[in-house]
Design a protein around this motif. Sequence first.
Motif, short mmCIF file in Angstrom:
data_model
loop_
_atom_site.label_atom_id
_atom_site.label_comp_id
_atom_site.label_asym_id
_atom_site.label_seq_id
_atom_site.Cartn_x
_atom_site.Cartn_y
_atom_site.Cartn_z
N SER A 293 84.74 3.10 21.47
CA SER A 293 86.09 3.07 22.04
C SER A 293 87.07 2.70 20.93
O SER A 293 86.72 1.91 20.04
CB SER A 293 86.15 2.02 23.16
OG SER A 293 87.49 1.69 23.46
N PRO A 294 88.30 3.23 20.96
CA PRO A 294 89.27 2.84 19.93
C PRO A 294 89.70 1.39 20.04
O PRO A 294 90.25 0.83 19.08
CB PRO A 294 90.45 3.79 20.18
CG PRO A 294 90.31 4.23 21.60
CD PRO A 294 88.83 4.27 21.86
N TRP A 295 89.45 0.76 21.18
CA TRP A 295 89.81 -0.66 21.35
C TRP A 295 88.56 -1.53 21.51
O TRP A 295 88.62 -2.61 22.08
CB TRP A 295 90.73 -0.83 22.57
CG TRP A 295 90.15 -0.27 23.84
CD1 TRP A 295 89.25 -0.87 24.67
CD2 TRP A 295 90.41 1.01 24.41
NE1 TRP A 295 88.93 -0.05 25.71
CE2 TRP A 295 89.64 1.13 25.59
CE3 TRP A 295 91.23 2.08 24.04
CZ2 TRP A 295 89.65 2.27 26.39
CZ3 TRP A 295 91.23 3.21 24.84
CH2 TRP A 295 90.46 3.29 25.99
N SER A 297 87.13 -3.45 19.53
CA SER A 297 87.27 -4.79 18.95
C SER A 297 87.97 -5.76 19.89
O SER A 297 87.87 -6.98 19.71
CB SER A 297 88.03 -4.71 17.62
OG SER A 297 89.35 -4.24 17.83
N GLU A 298 88.67 -5.23 20.89
CA GLU A 298 89.41 -6.07 21.83
C GLU A 298 88.55 -6.49 23.02
O GLU A 298 88.98 -7.31 23.84
CB GLU A 298 90.64 -5.33 22.34
CG GLU A 298 91.59 -4.86 21.23
CD GLU A 298 92.65 -3.92 21.74
OE1 GLU A 298 92.85 -3.86 22.98
OE2 GLU A 298 93.26 -3.22 20.92
N SER A 306 87.81 -1.98 14.15
CA SER A 306 89.20 -1.65 14.44
C SER A 306 89.42 -0.15 14.53
O SER A 306 88.66 0.65 13.98
CB SER A 306 90.11 -2.22 13.35
OG SER A 306 89.90 -1.53 12.12
N ARG A 307 90.48 0.22 15.22
CA ARG A 307 90.85 1.63 15.30
C ARG A 307 91.17 2.18 13.91
O ARG A 307 90.81 3.33 13.59
CB ARG A 307 92.06 1.80 16.22
CG ARG A 307 92.53 3.24 16.35
CD ARG A 307 93.51 3.41 17.48
NE ARG A 307 93.93 4.79 17.63
CZ ARG A 307 94.49 5.28 18.72
NH1 ARG A 307 94.68 4.50 19.77
NH2 ARG A 307 94.85 6.55 18.79
N GLU A 333 87.04 1.25 29.66
CA GLU A 333 88.43 1.18 30.15
C GLU A 333 88.63 0.10 31.19
O GLU A 333 89.76 -0.16 31.62
CB GLU A 333 88.84 2.53 30.76
CG GLU A 333 88.57 3.73 29.89
CD GLU A 333 87.20 4.35 30.16
OE1 GLU A 333 86.98 5.49 29.76
OE2 GLU A 333 86.35 3.68 30.80
N LYS A 339 94.08 3.32 30.37
CA LYS A 339 93.18 3.24 29.23
C LYS A 339 92.36 4.52 29.10
O LYS A 339 92.07 4.98 27.99
CB LYS A 339 92.25 2.03 29.39
CG LYS A 339 92.86 0.71 28.98
CD LYS A 339 93.08 0.67 27.46
CE LYS A 339 93.51 -0.70 26.99
NZ LYS A 339 93.77 -0.74 25.52
N GLU A 342 94.47 6.93 27.44
CA GLU A 342 94.56 6.60 26.01
C GLU A 342 93.31 7.10 25.26
O GLU A 342 93.41 7.61 24.14
CB GLU A 342 94.70 5.09 25.84
CG GLU A 342 94.86 4.64 24.39
CD GLU A 342 94.98 3.13 24.27
OE1 GLU A 342 94.73 2.62 23.15
OE2 GLU A 342 95.33 2.46 25.26
#
Length: 425
Positions: A293-295, A297-298, A306-307, A333, A339, A342
């Motif tokens: 996922s691009p996020w 790291s969150e 990271s993205r 998501e 999300k 996104e």
Amino acid sequence: MRICLLVAVPDRPLLFVQQPVEALYTATLLRQRGHDAWIVDARLGDVDRSLAERPDLVVLITQTYDLTQCNSISLERPRELVASVRRHHPGVPVVAAGFHASVEPEMTRRDLAVDAALPGELESAVPWLVDRMAEDHTVLDGSLAGAPQQVDPSTLPVPDYDLVDVTRYWGETVGEDGSLRNGTTGLIFANRGCPYTCSYCMVWFGAKIRRRDPQQVVAEMRAQYERGVRNFFFLDYTFTIVPTWVEELCSLLRAEPWEASWICQTRVERVNEPLLRNMRSAGCRGIFYGVESPWISELDMDKPTSREAIETAVRQTNEAGIEPLIFILFGTENGDPGKARELHDFLRDLPATFHPSVLLPRPFTTLWNRHTQGMDRPTSWAEYERVAAQLQREITGRAEVGAVHQEILLLPNYVENRLTVEVSD
């Protein structure tokens, strides 16, 4: 002793059928010790004819190494295979080995109705068991917990590839022009283990990296090349974890009189421009990156990627002339349609081919432990499967998210929209 290494069909769709590398190493070791060992791969079909020879021992491999990281949970098909063995060869002991037998030995023995469950990597555990059986015919009546759990890959021989028909195994290949096809592939498992702790990932091989010597790897590739294999897949979870090892391997491959293409898998943080160019010059045509996922790291998944790191690695991979192939997880998501949108836009704009799957809390992962706190431990593999499926449904959430997922599957860089199938029955 006459030993049949029986590879089961997993309880999941077959998106590829890679060589049973664990069976190849193990059978080769047994033959070197004077035993008559052979491989029956149920994934290739025609099991009844393949089981015509009566062995003294059947070792049932419930999960091949190439699927251990994303293992099948239930054991329905392996249980059917055990019943077939019993019909063909009543009285012959059947021992389950591999992942399931290692993490839940008694449950695996009971669920499959086998004589015993053997924990540990097959290359160390099976020869140990055969030696024990030669000394004591009642060994299967007791615990096999004393089996050695891991092998030093550098001690393994080059497999005897005549034990299987290497042309019948297939997976994704990348052409010189970047095209994707399903075709004949060889399998190399050069580095075992992974030091990372992603919460959703099952790393049965442990955190410590155990390596084969690059010369051994080239010898394996050469042996398969001589039997018609031209494309290879490296099973190593983080192929580039030791750059100096990769550089030595690439140097050896460039020195060979034959040329082959290969695909590996690693993390976006573990590549750079010089290393990628080096790999491309040695035949690397594709790299699988665990992007998820691009996020990512969150999220609470213990993967601080990271993205920016993702986009940089994809750009550098393309510039090196290597096809970037990325793994994506639907379900990150958290049920948010925004999300999901996104994610759609991220994949649409990313110059890479993506391979999606649905986030699944697998038993014995950190993610499973978080979601099952306070729950009773399952008493069968079928119950493990039911709980995991329910957790997956809860994670994937709303129908609006699923609708966006369907839009994602229409994108031209979705792997199924790019693949050309060249595999014959």
